[in-house]
Enzyme design. Structure first.
Site, mmCIF file in Angstrom:
data_model
loop_
_atom_site.group_PDB
_atom_site.id
_atom_site.type_symbol
_atom_site.label_atom_id
_atom_site.label_comp_id
_atom_site.label_asym_id
_atom_site.label_seq_id
_atom_site.Cartn_x
_atom_site.Cartn_y
_atom_site.Cartn_z
ATOM 1 N N CYS A 70 33.647 -32.026 -14.422
ATOM 2 C CA CYS A 70 34.065 -30.617 -14.770
ATOM 3 C C CYS A 70 33.797 -30.686 -16.280
ATOM 4 O O CYS A 70 34.050 -31.607 -17.089
ATOM 5 C CB CYS A 70 35.413 -30.332 -14.432
ATOM 6 S SG CYS A 70 35.834 -28.621 -15.254
ATOM 7 N N CYS A 76 41.249 -29.314 -20.586
ATOM 8 C CA CYS A 76 42.078 -28.734 -19.701
ATOM 9 C C CYS A 76 43.278 -29.427 -19.122
ATOM 10 O O CYS A 76 42.830 -30.747 -18.636
ATOM 11 C CB CYS A 76 41.135 -28.478 -18.344
ATOM 12 S SG CYS A 76 41.952 -27.443 -17.127
ATOM 13 N N CYS A 79 43.376 -31.540 -14.932
ATOM 14 C CA CYS A 79 43.017 -33.137 -14.452
ATOM 15 C C CYS A 79 43.270 -34.190 -15.567
ATOM 16 O O CYS A 79 43.035 -33.786 -16.527
ATOM 17 C CB CYS A 79 41.470 -32.998 -14.060
ATOM 18 S SG CYS A 79 41.193 -32.045 -12.797
ATOM 19 N N CYS A 154 35.812 -24.728 -12.147
ATOM 20 C CA CYS A 154 37.045 -25.392 -11.552
ATOM 21 C C CYS A 154 36.860 -26.177 -10.382
ATOM 22 O O CYS A 154 36.719 -25.579 -9.324
ATOM 23 C CB CYS A 154 38.604 -24.866 -11.601
ATOM 24 S SG CYS A 154 39.790 -26.033 -10.980
ATOM 25 N N GLN A 259 51.472 -26.206 0.981
ATOM 26 C CA GLN A 259 50.931 -27.449 0.509
ATOM 27 C C GLN A 259 49.723 -27.263 -0.330
ATOM 28 O O GLN A 259 48.825 -26.302 0.102
ATOM 29 C CB GLN A 259 50.783 -28.327 1.847
ATOM 30 C CG GLN A 259 51.984 -28.814 2.546
ATOM 31 C CD GLN A 259 52.854 -29.714 1.611
ATOM 32 O OE1 GLN A 259 52.393 -30.515 0.518
ATOM 33 N NE2 GLN A 259 54.088 -29.878 2.032
ATOM 34 N N GLU A 306 66.538 -24.974 5.040
ATOM 35 C CA GLU A 306 65.864 -24.677 3.952
ATOM 36 C C GLU A 306 66.753 -24.092 3.008
ATOM 37 O O GLU A 306 67.552 -23.360 3.543
ATOM 38 C CB GLU A 306 64.589 -24.213 4.363
ATOM 39 C CG GLU A 306 63.932 -23.188 3.176
ATOM 40 C CD GLU A 306 63.416 -24.123 2.225
ATOM 41 O OE1 GLU A 306 62.944 -25.074 2.390
ATOM 42 O OE2 GLU A 306 63.630 -23.407 1.006
ATOM 43 N N ASP A 352 61.389 -33.404 3.522
ATOM 44 C CA ASP A 352 60.308 -33.510 2.706
ATOM 45 C C ASP A 352 60.769 -32.412 1.350
ATOM 46 O O ASP A 352 60.539 -31.303 1.118
ATOM 47 C CB ASP A 352 59.140 -32.239 3.266
ATOM 48 C CG ASP A 352 58.038 -31.958 2.448
ATOM 49 O OD1 ASP A 352 57.923 -32.649 0.949
ATOM 50 O OD2 ASP A 352 57.182 -31.082 2.583
ATOM 51 N N CYS A 378 56.419 -35.977 -2.852
ATOM 52 C CA CYS A 378 55.316 -35.707 -3.633
ATOM 53 C C CYS A 378 55.427 -36.608 -5.060
ATOM 54 O O CYS A 378 55.064 -36.252 -6.035
ATOM 55 C CB CYS A 378 54.884 -34.273 -4.253
ATOM 56 S SG CYS A 378 56.551 -33.541 -4.794
HETATM 57 C C1 LIG Z 1 58.164 -29.774 -1.237
HETATM 58 S S1 LIG Z 1 58.703 -28.285 -0.471
HETATM 59 C C2 LIG Z 1 58.281 -28.569 1.288
HETATM 60 C C3 LIG Z 1 58.398 -27.309 2.126
HETATM 61 C C4 LIG Z 1 57.889 -27.474 3.495
HETATM 62 N N1 LIG Z 1 58.513 -28.842 4.149
HETATM 63 C C5 LIG Z 1 56.345 -27.624 3.759
HETATM 64 O O1 LIG Z 1 55.618 -28.481 3.679
HETATM 65 O O2 LIG Z 1 55.732 -26.439 3.395
HETATM 66 C C6 LIG Z 1 60.332 -28.487 -0.609
HETATM 67 C C7 LIG Z 1 61.316 -27.336 -0.050
HETATM 68 O O3 LIG Z 1 62.641 -27.744 -0.292
HETATM 69 C C8 LIG Z 1 63.189 -26.680 -0.587
HETATM 70 N N2 LIG Z 1 64.467 -26.794 -1.506
HETATM 71 C C9 LIG Z 1 64.408 -27.407 -2.740
HETATM 72 N N3 LIG Z 1 65.902 -27.873 -3.074
HETATM 73 C C10 LIG Z 1 66.529 -27.558 -2.081
HETATM 74 C C11 LIG Z 1 68.000 -27.803 -1.518
HETATM 75 N N4 LIG Z 1 68.526 -28.181 -2.569
HETATM 76 N N5 LIG Z 1 68.488 -27.574 -0.369
HETATM 77 C C12 LIG Z 1 67.558 -27.116 0.524
HETATM 78 N N6 LIG Z 1 66.083 -26.905 0.547
HETATM 79 C C13 LIG Z 1 65.754 -27.017 -0.930
HETATM 80 C C14 LIG Z 1 62.462 -25.695 -1.209
HETATM 81 O O4 LIG Z 1 62.500 -24.316 -1.145
HETATM 82 C C15 LIG Z 1 60.992 -26.022 -0.758
HETATM 83 O O5 LIG Z 1 60.572 -25.081 0.542
#
Ligand SMILES: C[S@@+](CC[C@H](N)C(=O)[O-])C[C@H]1O[C@@H](n2cnc3c(N)ncnc32)[C@H](O)[C@@H]1O
Length: 423
Positions: A70, A76, A79, A154, A259, A306, A352, A378
């Site tokens: 790019c 930028c 990256c 981009c 994601q 969640e 996650d 991540c």
């Molecule tokens: C990395 S994202 C993953 C979401 C889902 N697993 C996906 O792949 O789309 C992390 C998620 O954790 C939630 N989150 C962050 N802190 C949290 C907490 N203390 N308790 C419950 N959920 C939480 C966020 O709202 C978000 O939806």
């Protein structure tokens, strides 16, 4: 040599993708250079445990150097690693995970090769904008600075989002006064683009009319506004906004977490399903809008926890519409993690968390008798910390699969499979 410049040889790449060199006992962080390269640099402001340094002249090229994809690379902020050849790039991302695991005594873990998503697959972009006398600039914040590089291309981001840039630039030119800042959070969904404009003042009637015209002209599925840190107000909804998780339709609230890339998401879902195996009762923690819960519900009964109210509502609605076996509950998992006896009702637990990781959840899992755990992360640093807790609690870390859905950035996603050792 230019005044104030020093000559160094780059030793390695740091966590942010900068080259690291030592000079008279001081660590220098140098953007855009690669291990083995000899460079003249000018040390600048203090940064972390060393100093930032700017390249005055590159005196040699590493064999791993390649031509960036790019024209904006280097200025930028999107990256950091386009100049690193593909094999070395993938090896570096894998090494960041192995290093993090090693720091927690898990160096023996099987870490698979990195799955790298193709260019143009990023379907969620947060564009920053600044008003200027002569119009507005829109792009990703400039590397190491607050300036914004006006983007003309981009290669990372989906073409449907990049094509929006001229229209967004024109809109920000009348939405922002000189020096004012805003953001556009653009997500490519199954229904087209979901756009949330984040600007301080609420748009007045005339601005709302112009934004409605923009939505029609640019075929934006839904256009919303929010004041930074506040709830979203939908201004124009031209059609219902949906995504699909492994073919299951899901409601997509404005600017919800998704994601980062379609190929990355498909790989994550496949790894999660493989890790869960034949389990029929599954708990999905940090479930978001159902990226894993909805595909899992096609083969198991799922309980999804969640913290975000909007995501909980969306997942409950998607599960009801799909007649999927998902029980959804809102819970703050950091303050109120499930206790081990609750976890014991499940054969497999998927978690996650955000970048901070899931220490409390890992501690509860370690104290439970759950047989299978699947972690999605991540952040290799917090993942390795949490993995250590699980291993100390009797789990074996079977394997880690790195999935690079943040192309050319220093970030990497991973899925890890854990199985409780027979006692
Ligand atoms: C990395 S994202 C993953 C979401 C889902 N697993 C996906 O792949 O789309 C992390 C998620 O954790 C939630 N989150 C962050 N802190 C949290 C907490 N203390 N308790 C419950 N959920 C939480 C966020 O709202 C978000 O939806």
């Amino acid at each position: 040599m230019t005044t104030g410049a020093v000559e160094v040889v780059v030793d390695r790449l740091g966590a942010a993708g900068d080259g690291i060199a030592e000079h008279t006992g001081q660590r220098l962080f140098i953007p855009g250079v690669l291990p083995g390269e000899r460079v003249a640099v000018r040390p600048g402001a203090a940064r972390g445990d060393g100093r930032a340094a700017a390249v005055v002249r590159r005196l040699s090229n590493a064999e791993t150097r390649t031509t960036p994809a790019c024209r904006h690379f280097g200025r930028c902020g999107g990256c950091a690693l386009q100049h690193l050849a593909p094999a070395a790039y993938a090896a570096w991302k894998r090494a960041t995970i192995i290093e993090a695991l090693s720091r927690h005594g898990l160096a023996e873990t099987t870490v698979a090769d990195v799955l790298v998503v193709p260019p143009g697959d990023r379907r969620r972009a947060v564009f920053s904008a600044v008003g200027r006398k002569e119009g507005a600039a829109i792009g990703f914040a400039e590397a190491q600075a607050h300036a914004i590089v006006d983007l003309a291309e981009c290669p990372v981001t989906a073409p449907a989002l990049v094509r929006l840039l001229p229209a967004l630039k024109a809109a920000f030119a009348w939405l922002l006064g000189s020096g004012e800042r805003g953001q556009a959070i653009a997500t490519l969904t199954s229904s087209g683009v979901d756009l949330v404009l984040e600007i301080g003042p609420a748009p007045d009637l005339a601005a709302r009319e112009r934004l409605a015209r923009l939505a029609t002209e640019a075929d934006i599925a839904r256009l919303s506004w929010r004041k930074p840190g506040r709830t979203v107000e939908v201004l124009v909804q031209r059609r219902p906004v949906q995504v699909h998780f492994d073919g299951v339709p899901a409601v997509f609230p404005p600017a919800a977490f998704l994601q980062a890339s379609l190929a990355g998401e498909a790989a994550l879902i496949a790894e999660v399903l493989a890790g869960v195996g034949n389990a029929t009762k599954v708990l999905d923690l940090y479930a978001g809008i159902g990226t894993f819960s909805l595909p899992l519900s096609q083969r198991a009964g799922v309980t999804a926890l969640e913290g975000d109210a909007e995501a909980v509502r969306a997942l409950a609605a998607s599960a009801a519409a799909a007649r999927a076996a998902v029980l959804v509950e809102r819970r703050d998992l950091a303050r109120d993690p499930p206790d081990p006896s609750m976890l014991d009702r499940f054969e497999a637990v998927v978690f996650d968390p955000p970048r901070a990781g899931a220490r409390a959840v890992a501690e509860a899992l370690a104290a439970s008798s759950v047989a299978t755990a699947v972690a999605v992360s991540c952040n290799p640093q917090t993942f390795a910390r949490d993995a250590r807790i699980l291993v100390d609690g009797g789990f074996r870390l079977l394997r880690v699969r790195p999935i690079d859905q943040f192309l050319w950035s220093p970030h990497v996603e991973l899925v890890a499979h854990f199985r409780r050792e027979a006692s």
